[in-house]
Design a protein around this motif. Sequence first.
Motif, PDB file in Angstrom:
ATOM      1  N   LYS A 118     -80.252 -94.669  -8.176  1.00 45.70           N
ATOM      2  CA  LYS A 118     -78.888 -94.966  -8.621  1.00 45.70           C
ATOM      3  C   LYS A 118     -77.901 -94.642  -7.512  1.00 45.70           C
ATOM      4  O   LYS A 118     -78.187 -93.813  -6.634  1.00 45.70           O
ATOM      5  CB  LYS A 118     -78.558 -94.123  -9.856  1.00 45.70           C
ATOM      6  CG  LYS A 118     -79.373 -94.514 -11.082  1.00 45.70           C
ATOM      7  CD  LYS A 118     -78.850 -93.805 -12.322  1.00 45.70           C
ATOM      8  CE  LYS A 118     -79.398 -94.399 -13.602  1.00 45.70           C
ATOM      9  NZ  LYS A 118     -80.834 -94.634 -13.622  1.00 45.70           N
ATOM     10  N   VAL A 119     -76.744 -95.273  -7.568  1.00 39.64           N
ATOM     11  CA  VAL A 119     -75.675 -94.981  -6.604  1.00 39.64           C
ATOM     12  C   VAL A 119     -75.373 -93.484  -6.647  1.00 39.64           C
ATOM     13  O   VAL A 119     -75.222 -92.901  -7.731  1.00 39.64           O
ATOM     14  CB  VAL A 119     -74.401 -95.796  -6.944  1.00 39.64           C
ATOM     15  CG1 VAL A 119     -73.237 -95.368  -6.047  1.00 39.64           C
ATOM     16  CG2 VAL A 119     -74.679 -97.294  -6.798  1.00 39.64           C
ATOM     17  N   GLY A 120     -75.344 -92.868  -5.469  1.00 40.13           N
ATOM     18  CA  GLY A 120     -75.025 -91.445  -5.381  1.00 40.13           C
ATOM     19  C   GLY A 120     -76.215 -90.509  -5.508  1.00 40.13           C
ATOM     20  O   GLY A 120     -76.078 -89.307  -5.291  1.00 40.13           O
ATOM     21  N   GLU A 144     -80.127 -96.603   1.281  1.00 40.27           N
ATOM     22  CA  GLU A 144     -78.672 -96.692   1.457  1.00 40.27           C
ATOM     23  C   GLU A 144     -78.133 -98.042   0.970  1.00 40.27           C
ATOM     24  O   GLU A 144     -77.014 -98.104   0.462  1.00 40.27           O
ATOM     25  CB  GLU A 144     -78.308 -96.434   2.920  1.00 40.27           C
ATOM     26  CG  GLU A 144     -78.497 -94.961   3.284  1.00 40.27           C
ATOM     27  CD  GLU A 144     -78.321 -94.622   4.760  1.00 40.27           C
ATOM     28  OE1 GLU A 144     -78.267 -93.446   5.091  1.00 40.27           O
ATOM     29  OE2 GLU A 144     -78.238 -95.563   5.579  1.00 40.27           O
ATOM     30  N   LYS A 145     -78.937 -99.090   1.085  1.00 42.70           N
ATOM     31  CA  LYS A 145     -78.515-100.395   0.547  1.00 42.70           C
ATOM     32  C   LYS A 145     -78.246-100.307  -0.946  1.00 42.70           C
ATOM     33  O   LYS A 145     -77.427-101.039  -1.495  1.00 42.70           O
ATOM     34  CB  LYS A 145     -79.622-101.448   0.767  1.00 42.70           C
ATOM     35  CG  LYS A 145     -79.614-102.100   2.127  1.00 42.70           C
ATOM     36  CD  LYS A 145     -80.704-103.178   2.202  1.00 42.70           C
ATOM     37  CE  LYS A 145     -80.877-103.612   3.654  1.00 42.70           C
ATOM     38  NZ  LYS A 145     -81.968-104.590   3.826  1.00 42.70           N
ATOM     39  N   LEU A 146     -78.976 -99.408  -1.618  1.00 48.54           N
ATOM     40  CA  LEU A 146     -78.812 -99.255  -3.065  1.00 48.54           C
ATOM     41  C   LEU A 146     -77.782 -98.190  -3.420  1.00 48.54           C
ATOM     42  O   LEU A 146     -77.619 -97.834  -4.588  1.00 48.54           O
ATOM     43  CB  LEU A 146     -80.168 -98.927  -3.708  1.00 48.54           C
ATOM     44  CG  LEU A 146     -81.239-100.014  -3.555  1.00 48.54           C
ATOM     45  CD1 LEU A 146     -82.539 -99.570  -4.212  1.00 48.54           C
ATOM     46  CD2 LEU A 146     -80.780-101.345  -4.146  1.00 48.54           C
ATOM     47  N   GLY A 147     -77.124 -97.635  -2.394  1.00 48.98           N
ATOM     48  CA  GLY A 147     -76.039 -96.684  -2.651  1.00 48.98           C
ATOM     49  C   GLY A 147     -76.476 -95.241  -2.761  1.00 48.98           C
ATOM     50  O   GLY A 147     -75.682 -94.372  -3.127  1.00 48.98           O
ATOM     51  N   GLU A 149     -78.001 -91.570  -1.228  1.00 50.82           N
ATOM     52  CA  GLU A 149     -77.824 -90.767  -0.010  1.00 50.82           C
ATOM     53  C   GLU A 149     -79.170 -90.126   0.318  1.00 50.82           C
ATOM     54  O   GLU A 149     -79.753 -89.443  -0.536  1.00 50.82           O
ATOM     55  CB  GLU A 149     -76.784 -89.665  -0.259  1.00 50.82           C
ATOM     56  CG  GLU A 149     -76.618 -88.709   0.906  1.00 50.82           C
ATOM     57  CD  GLU A 149     -76.116 -87.319   0.490  1.00 50.82           C
ATOM     58  OE1 GLU A 149     -76.253 -86.400   1.295  1.00 50.82           O
ATOM     59  OE2 GLU A 149     -75.631 -87.185  -0.658  1.00 50.82           O
TER      60      GLU A 149
END
Length: 184
Positions: A118-120, A144-147, A149
């Motif tokens: 998930k993003v983040g 990173e493409k998927l958001g 870290e």
Amino acid sequence: MYNTSVNQYLREHIRTVMDWPAPGVQFRDITPLLQDAKVFRVLIDAFVHRYMDPALRPDVVAGLDARGFIIGSVIAYELGVGFVPIRKKGKLPFTTVEETYELEYGSATVELHVDAVKVGHRVLLIDDLIATGGTMMAGKKLLEKLGAEVMEGAAIVDLPELGGSAKLRASGLPLFTLVNFEGV
Ligand code: HSX
């Protein structure tokens, strides 16, 4: 480096295979670390002790095809977090993002399911070994493409003379490795 005696213990159980997969290559084979129950536990615990620290505990562990699956999934299980596989192209059934990177001869493509993170999310990215760093860098880009870290990259073995770990660190990725082979 984790701890001198643990490092040395693990190093002694890595097998060096000469001239494989090509003449002139010294292959660092991690399978002896896995086949002995005690060594396997020391190996996994070295990672788990680091990442169970609340400051370093990831949301998800991502493993790189294929040896990254062996250790990454066990570490994720021990940490009580999920595991996602980054696979060579053509192996994942659902919708993917992909990243192509250069090898010494030709190129390779790795894929990740679009709903894997998930993003983040703070992701720990795991493989058995860092050589040129191309594989781990491709994995980082996919996450990173998927958001997500990538909070750290981790591997059993670093071959620093091939420049991969320096390149990965220069890209901003913290790295944790257990055994460093200066000669390649
Ligand atoms: C080896 O190549 C290891 O298992 C890693 O997945 C990868 C490391 O090479 P590099 O991409 O750092 O050069 O098969």
